[in-house]
Scaffold this motif. Sequence first.
Motif, PDB file in Angstrom:
ATOM      1  N   GLU A 171       1.036   9.511  -5.730  1.00 38.90           N
ATOM      2  CA  GLU A 171       1.742  10.981  -5.221  1.00 38.90           C
ATOM      3  C   GLU A 171       2.604  11.265  -6.438  1.00 38.90           C
ATOM      4  O   GLU A 171       2.626  12.507  -6.721  1.00 38.90           O
ATOM      5  N   TYR A 172       3.530  10.432  -6.784  1.00 41.63           N
ATOM      6  CA  TYR A 172       4.334  10.701  -7.988  1.00 41.63           C
ATOM      7  C   TYR A 172       3.569  11.091  -9.250  1.00 41.63           C
ATOM      8  O   TYR A 172       4.126  12.179  -9.922  1.00 41.63           O
ATOM      9  N   LYS A 173       2.424  10.622  -9.519  1.00 43.04           N
ATOM     10  CA  LYS A 173       1.542  10.935 -10.634  1.00 43.04           C
ATOM     11  C   LYS A 173       1.291  12.225 -10.601  1.00 43.04           C
ATOM     12  O   LYS A 173       0.953  12.977 -11.684  1.00 43.04           O
TER      13      LYS A 173
ATOM     14  N   GLU B  50       3.401  -0.127 -14.681  1.00 43.17           N
ATOM     15  CA  GLU B  50       3.482  -1.508 -14.785  1.00 43.17           C
ATOM     16  C   GLU B  50       3.451  -2.071 -13.233  1.00 43.17           C
ATOM     17  O   GLU B  50       2.595  -3.105 -12.831  1.00 43.17           O
ATOM     18  N   ALA B  51       4.294  -1.590 -12.565  1.00 42.63           N
ATOM     19  CA  ALA B  51       4.510  -2.231 -11.224  1.00 42.63           C
ATOM     20  C   ALA B  51       3.388  -1.534 -10.323  1.00 42.63           C
ATOM     21  O   ALA B  51       2.866  -2.431  -9.504  1.00 42.63           O
ATOM     22  N   GLU B  52       2.903  -0.645 -10.449  1.00 41.76           N
ATOM     23  CA  GLU B  52       1.788  -0.157  -9.758  1.00 41.76           C
ATOM     24  C   GLU B  52       0.422  -0.787  -9.870  1.00 41.76           C
ATOM     25  O   GLU B  52      -0.111  -1.418  -8.948  1.00 41.76           O
ATOM     26  N   MET B  53       0.276  -1.228 -11.228  1.00 39.13           N
ATOM     27  CA  MET B  53      -0.656  -2.298 -11.295  1.00 39.13           C
ATOM     28  C   MET B  53      -0.516  -3.742 -10.750  1.00 39.13           C
ATOM     29  O   MET B  53      -1.630  -4.274 -10.612  1.00 39.13           O
TER      30      MET B  53
ATOM     31  N   ILE C 105       0.777  -1.222   0.057  1.00 38.42           N
ATOM     32  CA  ILE C 105       0.156  -0.028  -0.032  1.00 38.42           C
ATOM     33  C   ILE C 105       1.009   1.181   0.096  1.00 38.42           C
ATOM     34  O   ILE C 105       0.422   2.477  -0.507  1.00 38.42           O
ATOM     35  N   GLU C 106       1.782   1.098   0.662  1.00 40.42           N
ATOM     36  CA  GLU C 106       2.683   2.411   0.635  1.00 40.42           C
ATOM     37  C   GLU C 106       3.403   2.665  -0.653  1.00 40.42           C
ATOM     38  O   GLU C 106       3.453   3.812  -1.107  1.00 40.42           O
ATOM     39  N   PHE C 107       3.929   1.513  -1.369  1.00 36.38           N
ATOM     40  CA  PHE C 107       4.421   1.616  -2.715  1.00 36.38           C
ATOM     41  C   PHE C 107       3.201   2.246  -3.665  1.00 36.38           C
ATOM     42  O   PHE C 107       3.348   3.227  -4.380  1.00 36.38           O
ATOM     43  N   TRP C 108       2.050   1.834  -3.622  1.00 40.57           N
ATOM     44  CA  TRP C 108       1.111   2.292  -4.533  1.00 40.57           C
ATOM     45  C   TRP C 108       0.731   3.653  -3.932  1.00 40.57           C
ATOM     46  O   TRP C 108       0.361   4.603  -4.886  1.00 40.57           O
ATOM     47  N   LEU C 109       0.637   4.095  -2.701  1.00 40.59           N
ATOM     48  CA  LEU C 109       0.377   5.463  -2.458  1.00 40.59           C
ATOM     49  C   LEU C 109       1.569   6.241  -3.136  1.00 40.59           C
ATOM     50  O   LEU C 109       1.087   7.501  -3.467  1.00 40.59           O
TER      51      LEU C 109
END
Length: 186
Positions: free
Chosen positions: A98-100, A152-155, A90-94
């Motif tokens: 934020e990066y986007k 890709e990693a996010e998905m 979840i931290e990576f996804w968030l």
Amino acid sequence: MPKLLFSKIRIYEFKDLIRNKKQPMTLDVLLSRKKQKNNIRCVLVQKKTEVSHYQQDRLHEPKLADLLENRDYLAAFRSFLQSEFSAENIEFWLACREYKRMTSSGRLSNKAADIYKEFLHPMAQKEVNIDHHTREKIKRSLVKPDLACFDEAEMHIYRLMEKDSCPRFLKSEAYQNLRNTARKPM
């Protein structure tokens, strides 16, 4: 296994039964043979068209996207993932979300490098579980990062949470308590 004979079944009787019903239904034909070959009895069984209680509950339970949009559910989901030692997902996804949202191209490069070091580097403390091909593709894109370099990693992580963590969270006591308190009027 004995052979079933269908010659005695009259299809027009089925059609009459179906026409007289308001709701569409599925009919199964169960044939049973008695002692003689020509003595076939046709039994119509109406399948349940009602959805079971379990399926109704599944239709109304929230999807991962719904949980991530609600601040309270997001906090509960994050706590749940920490208890399962998978909070890095979840931290990576968030971090990717934020990066986007970033607009400064100068900060974009720094943020991309930070995300890679924190979540994708093979020796990272919060390393997420992605395949080597995706990891290398992101590493190459860090030379000139764009807003889509982590897509890709996010998905992949999103699907992992959706298929694995979210169903367990929805069955957890933490979610049930939060859902019940949200239903109670103030």
